[in-house]
Design a protein around this motif. Sequence first.
Motif, short mmCIF file in Angstrom:
data_model
loop_
_atom_site.label_atom_id
_atom_site.label_comp_id
_atom_site.label_asym_id
_atom_site.label_seq_id
_atom_site.Cartn_x
_atom_site.Cartn_y
_atom_site.Cartn_z
N GLN A 164 0.80 -1.30 -0.10
CA GLN A 164 0.00 -0.13 0.00
C GLN A 164 0.95 1.24 -0.01
OE1 GLN A 164 -3.05 -0.31 3.09
NE2 GLN A 164 -3.26 -2.41 2.62
N ILE A 165 1.79 1.32 0.71
CA ILE A 165 2.95 2.37 0.77
C ILE A 165 3.43 2.48 -0.63
CG2 ILE A 165 5.25 3.19 1.48
CD1 ILE A 165 4.59 1.69 4.08
N TRP A 166 3.90 1.46 -1.39
CA TRP A 166 4.38 1.49 -2.64
C TRP A 166 3.41 2.04 -3.61
CZ3 TRP A 166 8.53 1.64 -5.62
CH2 TRP A 166 8.50 1.43 -6.96
N GLU A 167 2.16 1.81 -3.58
CA GLU A 167 0.91 2.04 -4.46
C GLU A 167 0.61 3.65 -4.11
OE1 GLU A 167 -0.19 0.24 -6.64
OE2 GLU A 167 0.94 -1.54 -6.37
N ARG A 168 0.57 4.10 -2.92
CA ARG A 168 0.33 5.40 -2.67
C ARG A 168 1.48 6.23 -3.36
NH1 ARG A 168 -1.28 3.59 2.53
NH2 ARG A 168 0.76 4.12 3.11
N ARG A 169 2.57 6.11 -3.23
CA ARG A 169 3.93 6.75 -3.63
C ARG A 169 3.84 6.69 -5.11
NH1 ARG A 169 7.35 8.19 0.32
NH2 ARG A 169 6.21 7.90 2.28
N ILE A 170 3.69 5.60 -5.54
CA ILE A 170 3.80 5.54 -7.44
C ILE A 170 2.43 6.46 -7.80
CG2 ILE A 170 2.48 3.62 -7.82
CD1 ILE A 170 5.73 4.31 -9.21
N LEU A 171 1.26 6.51 -7.36
CA LEU A 171 0.26 7.14 -7.87
C LEU A 171 0.54 8.58 -7.42
CD1 LEU A 171 -2.88 5.01 -6.25
CD2 LEU A 171 -2.41 5.48 -8.68
N SER A 172 0.95 8.93 -6.49
CA SER A 172 1.19 10.24 -6.07
C SER A 172 2.49 10.95 -7.31
CB SER A 172 2.06 10.56 -4.49
OG SER A 172 2.40 11.84 -4.48
N TYR A 173 3.37 10.05 -7.61
CA TYR A 173 4.25 10.64 -8.57
C TYR A 173 3.76 10.78 -9.79
CZ TYR A 173 8.60 10.26 -11.49
OH TYR A 173 9.43 10.64 -12.32
N LEU A 174 2.67 9.83 -10.20
CA LEU A 174 2.23 10.07 -11.52
C LEU A 174 1.26 11.19 -11.42
CD1 LEU A 174 1.05 6.12 -12.25
CD2 LEU A 174 2.98 7.66 -13.23
N ARG A 175 0.69 11.43 -10.35
CA ARG A 175 -0.19 12.63 -10.12
C ARG A 175 0.56 13.87 -10.51
NH1 ARG A 175 -2.48 11.23 -5.96
NH2 ARG A 175 -4.08 10.13 -6.68
N ASP A 176 1.88 14.01 -9.97
CA ASP A 176 2.80 15.12 -10.21
C ASP A 176 3.16 15.31 -11.65
OD1 ASP A 176 2.59 15.70 -7.43
OD2 ASP A 176 4.49 14.64 -6.84
N ILE A 177 3.51 14.23 -12.35
CA ILE A 177 4.16 14.23 -13.68
C ILE A 177 2.94 14.62 -14.71
CG2 ILE A 177 6.11 12.89 -13.17
CD1 ILE A 177 4.88 10.62 -14.72
N THR A 178 1.78 14.35 -14.34
CA THR A 178 0.62 14.52 -15.44
C THR A 178 0.30 15.80 -15.29
OG1 THR A 178 -0.94 13.66 -13.79
CG2 THR A 178 -0.27 12.28 -15.77
#
Length: 407
Positions: A164-178
Amino acid sequence: PSVAADAEICAMLADALEAAGIARGDYVIRVNNRKVLNGVLEVAGLLDPAAPEKLAAARGIVLRAIDKLDRLGVEGVRALLGAGRKDESGDFTKGAGLSPSQADKIISFVNAFSEVQRQLAEEATNARKEGHPERARSLDQARYCVSPEFVIDPDWIFPPEVYQIWERRILSYLRDITGTSVVGFEGVAELEELSGLLQAQGYLGDRVRIDPSLVRGLGYYTGPVYEAELTFEITGDDGKPRQFGSVAGGGRYDDLVKRFTGQSVPATGVSIGVDRLLAALRARSGSARPARGPVIVTVMDRDRMGDYMAMAQELRAKGIRAEVYLGNPKNFGNQLKYADRRGSPVAIIQGGDEAARGVVQLKDLVLGAAMAEGASLEEWKSQPAQTEVLRDELVQGVRAILSRHDG
């Protein structure tokens, strides 16, 4: 239209692989969303939502370049995003012609995995310095849970919270780059919902993971895309170990039906490469006993093909695999050689004489092979390799031979 349907597809694919014999831990289903990539392309100036047909050729090159990440690495992809790339043989592949700043935006998407891992490693180091060893341990586990080749503690068992930590971080990263892209925001939101649905069913993490590097080359995908990859090693033709790779893929293609009918129909699906999956199962099982082939109905008279096909269908109706020999029937020896290559346990023979008498000959190919390897005369006499039965008793006769060799 709901991503719940995509979650069902991913769960079904995981269950199907395990039912087929692929153990949990030997596969992973990678998930991404085409809208996220479209958001990155929009931020990079390669997609105008008001005129999506513009720059379509450049986007195609970008998609193909990203799809080669596993083979070419980040720098190879970067070259294809720019002027192009020359391979080891000297062949040159023309690139998409992006500017360095445009390429950087695409690479930030391609590099999402390693960048989030870098961030987690940095946070873990800071947590240790600040006297929080348990938090540091969780961050390290989150960093490694999706890259088992880097695991530093073989006794680690990753709990759901780590994924869950990993998924939250990767989603946050994708939100930033879009950035401000509306379609990119929608894609991340759909990935987040999909992640939650898979987590609720117990699939997220060890079986299904978000992977921004997954593209799927077909242009008709409109949302979530998924690919099943086998993670165990096999020996390649060059004698070197390598991972088996992909055996299934699919995604959402809401606009595809509309292209042909004009009607908007939501659709999602996945296809399993049966040949590749069978090859993987054989590679995994090593010297496992091969599956029994079909009963072969030989052809003695081409004009009586209907009778032979009726025999095959009669056997199939009773759950017995069967097929009619469809090659040149002139050489009967070739028919038996074909049956041997197919691993057939029984060959059915009916010429004009047998048809007139209402019988068929059943040749036990398993026993015949044993005889060729040195079975005794007593064994041959006790179980003759060829028997004659009434045509009406074809199924019973075949079953009697099959039962000799079951188990």
